[in-house]
Design a protein around this motif. Sequence first.
Motif, PDB file in Angstrom:
ATOM      1  N   ASP A  11       0.830  -1.207   0.000  1.00 52.74           N
ATOM      2  CA  ASP A  11       0.000   0.000   0.000  1.00 52.74           C
ATOM      3  C   ASP A  11       0.865   1.259   0.000  1.00 52.74           C
ATOM      4  OD1 ASP A  11      -2.629   1.278   0.142  1.00 52.74           O
ATOM      5  OD2 ASP A  11      -1.989   1.890   2.148  1.00 52.74           O
ATOM      6  N   LYS A  12       1.858   1.292   0.880  1.00 54.40           N
ATOM      7  CA  LYS A  12       2.742   2.458   0.986  1.00 54.40           C
ATOM      8  C   LYS A  12       3.478   2.714  -0.320  1.00 54.40           C
ATOM      9  CE  LYS A  12       6.933   3.991   3.273  1.00 54.40           C
ATOM     10  NZ  LYS A  12       8.114   3.534   3.962  1.00 54.40           N
ATOM     11  N   ASN A  13       4.028   1.669  -0.908  1.00 60.75           N
ATOM     12  CA  ASN A  13       4.802   1.824  -2.135  1.00 60.75           C
ATOM     13  C   ASN A  13       3.924   2.130  -3.340  1.00 60.75           C
ATOM     14  OD1 ASN A  13       7.814   1.331  -1.718  1.00 60.75           O
ATOM     15  ND2 ASN A  13       6.852  -0.192  -0.416  1.00 60.75           N
ATOM     16  N   ARG A  14       2.694   1.632  -3.348  1.00 60.65           N
ATOM     17  CA  ARG A  14       1.767   1.959  -4.443  1.00 60.65           C
ATOM     18  C   ARG A  14       1.414   3.446  -4.395  1.00 60.65           C
ATOM     19  NH1 ARG A  14      -2.347  -2.061  -4.315  1.00 60.65           N
ATOM     20  NH2 ARG A  14      -1.050  -3.212  -5.757  1.00 60.65           N
ATOM     21  N   LYS A  15       1.157   3.952  -3.190  1.00 58.69           N
ATOM     22  CA  LYS A  15       0.846   5.374  -3.041  1.00 58.69           C
ATOM     23  C   LYS A  15       2.039   6.240  -3.451  1.00 58.69           C
ATOM     24  CE  LYS A  15      -2.653   4.858   0.521  1.00 58.69           C
ATOM     25  NZ  LYS A  15      -2.991   5.037   1.939  1.00 58.69           N
ATOM     26  N   LYS A  32      12.406   2.519 -10.800  1.00 61.05           N
ATOM     27  CA  LYS A  32      12.976   1.971  -9.565  1.00 61.05           C
ATOM     28  C   LYS A  32      11.869   1.703  -8.535  1.00 61.05           C
ATOM     29  CE  LYS A  32      16.418   2.972  -6.034  1.00 61.05           C
ATOM     30  NZ  LYS A  32      17.383   3.950  -5.533  1.00 61.05           N
ATOM     31  N   GLN A  33      10.957   2.652  -8.387  1.00 59.67           N
ATOM     32  CA  GLN A  33       9.863   2.483  -7.432  1.00 59.67           C
ATOM     33  C   GLN A  33       8.927   1.362  -7.880  1.00 59.67           C
ATOM     34  OE1 GLN A  33       9.527   3.761  -4.464  1.00 59.67           O
ATOM     35  NE2 GLN A  33       7.601   2.706  -4.118  1.00 59.67           N
ATOM     36  N   SER A  34       8.691   1.275  -9.174  1.00 63.33           N
ATOM     37  CA  SER A  34       7.829   0.227  -9.710  1.00 63.33           C
ATOM     38  C   SER A  34       8.414  -1.160  -9.447  1.00 63.33           C
ATOM     39  CB  SER A  34       7.634   0.438 -11.204  1.00 63.33           C
ATOM     40  OG  SER A  34       6.830  -0.557 -11.750  1.00 63.33           O
ATOM     41  N   LYS A  35       9.715  -1.288  -9.617  1.00 66.60           N
ATOM     42  CA  LYS A  35      10.378  -2.567  -9.340  1.00 66.60           C
ATOM     43  C   LYS A  35      10.282  -2.933  -7.867  1.00 66.60           C
ATOM     44  CE  LYS A  35      13.687  -2.531 -13.143  1.00 66.60           C
ATOM     45  NZ  LYS A  35      15.110  -2.501 -13.500  1.00 66.60           N
ATOM     46  N   LYS A  36      10.400  -1.936  -7.005  1.00 73.84           N
ATOM     47  CA  LYS A  36      10.283  -2.167  -5.568  1.00 73.84           C
ATOM     48  C   LYS A  36       8.880  -2.677  -5.229  1.00 73.84           C
ATOM     49  CE  LYS A  36      11.458   0.367  -1.348  1.00 73.84           C
ATOM     50  NZ  LYS A  36      11.842   1.687  -0.848  1.00 73.84           N
ATOM     51  N   ASP A  38       6.806  -4.160  -7.298  1.00 73.43           N
ATOM     52  CA  ASP A  38       6.689  -5.504  -7.878  1.00 73.43           C
ATOM     53  C   ASP A  38       7.281  -6.565  -6.966  1.00 73.43           C
ATOM     54  OD1 ASP A  38       5.438  -4.495 -10.104  1.00 73.43           O
ATOM     55  OD2 ASP A  38       7.209  -4.598 -11.389  1.00 73.43           O
ATOM     56  N   LYS A  39       8.391  -6.243  -6.325  1.00 72.74           N
ATOM     57  CA  LYS A  39       9.042  -7.190  -5.414  1.00 72.74           C
ATOM     58  C   LYS A  39       8.123  -7.547  -4.251  1.00 72.74           C
ATOM     59  CE  LYS A  39      12.094  -6.205  -2.144  1.00 72.74           C
ATOM     60  NZ  LYS A  39      13.279  -5.697  -1.464  1.00 72.74           N
ATOM     61  N   TYR A  40       7.482  -6.536  -3.672  1.00 72.10           N
ATOM     62  CA  TYR A  40       6.583  -6.791  -2.546  1.00 72.10           C
ATOM     63  C   TYR A  40       5.336  -7.553  -2.980  1.00 72.10           C
ATOM     64  CZ  TYR A  40       9.473  -3.686   0.271  1.00 72.10           C
ATOM     65  OH  TYR A  40      10.517  -3.116   0.939  1.00 72.10           O
ATOM     66  N   ILE A  41       4.832  -7.247  -4.156  1.00 73.34           N
ATOM     67  CA  ILE A  41       3.672  -7.978  -4.677  1.00 73.34           C
ATOM     68  C   ILE A  41       4.047  -9.440  -4.917  1.00 73.34           C
ATOM     69  CG2 ILE A  41       2.109  -8.202  -6.652  1.00 73.34           C
ATOM     70  CD1 ILE A  41       2.154  -5.100  -6.797  1.00 73.34           C
ATOM     71  N   TYR A  42       5.233  -9.665  -5.476  1.00 75.64           N
ATOM     72  CA  TYR A  42       5.713 -11.028  -5.708  1.00 75.64           C
ATOM     73  C   TYR A  42       5.821 -11.806  -4.388  1.00 75.64           C
ATOM     74  CZ  TYR A  42       9.089 -14.777  -6.291  1.00 75.64           C
ATOM     75  OH  TYR A  42       9.705 -15.987  -6.239  1.00 75.64           O
ATOM     76  N   LEU A  43       6.403 -11.162  -3.379  1.00 76.67           N
ATOM     77  CA  LEU A  43       6.546 -11.836  -2.085  1.00 76.67           C
ATOM     78  C   LEU A  43       5.181 -12.169  -1.486  1.00 76.67           C
ATOM     79  CD1 LEU A  43       9.448  -9.787  -0.475  1.00 76.67           C
ATOM     80  CD2 LEU A  43       9.528 -12.158  -1.263  1.00 76.67           C
ATOM     81  N   ASN A  44       4.232 -11.273  -1.664  1.00 73.88           N
ATOM     82  CA  ASN A  44       2.889 -11.504  -1.145  1.00 73.88           C
ATOM     83  C   ASN A  44       2.237 -12.698  -1.851  1.00 73.88           C
ATOM     84  OD1 ASN A  44       0.588 -10.862   0.453  1.00 73.88           O
ATOM     85  ND2 ASN A  44      -0.320  -9.876  -1.322  1.00 73.88           N
TER      86      ASN A  44
END
Length: 55
Positions: A11-15, A32-36, A38-44
């Motif tokens: 949520d924080k990174n999407r905002k 760079k932010q988009s990749k970050k 994506d990483k959290y979405i992948y982990l989820n």
Amino acid sequence: MNKYVLALLIDKNRKKLDKMIEEEKTYEEILKQSKKLDKYIYLNLKNQIEEKNKT
């Protein structure tokens, strides 16, 4: 990683990404932010699959 922590990070990174796009930051910064994010979405998703396979 805890699923609630991941949800908060997503949520924080999407905002943050949305704000960067609105402010018309550089392509590199947005990428760079988009990749970050994506990483959290992948982990989820990975955690959800692992939990599903345990049952």
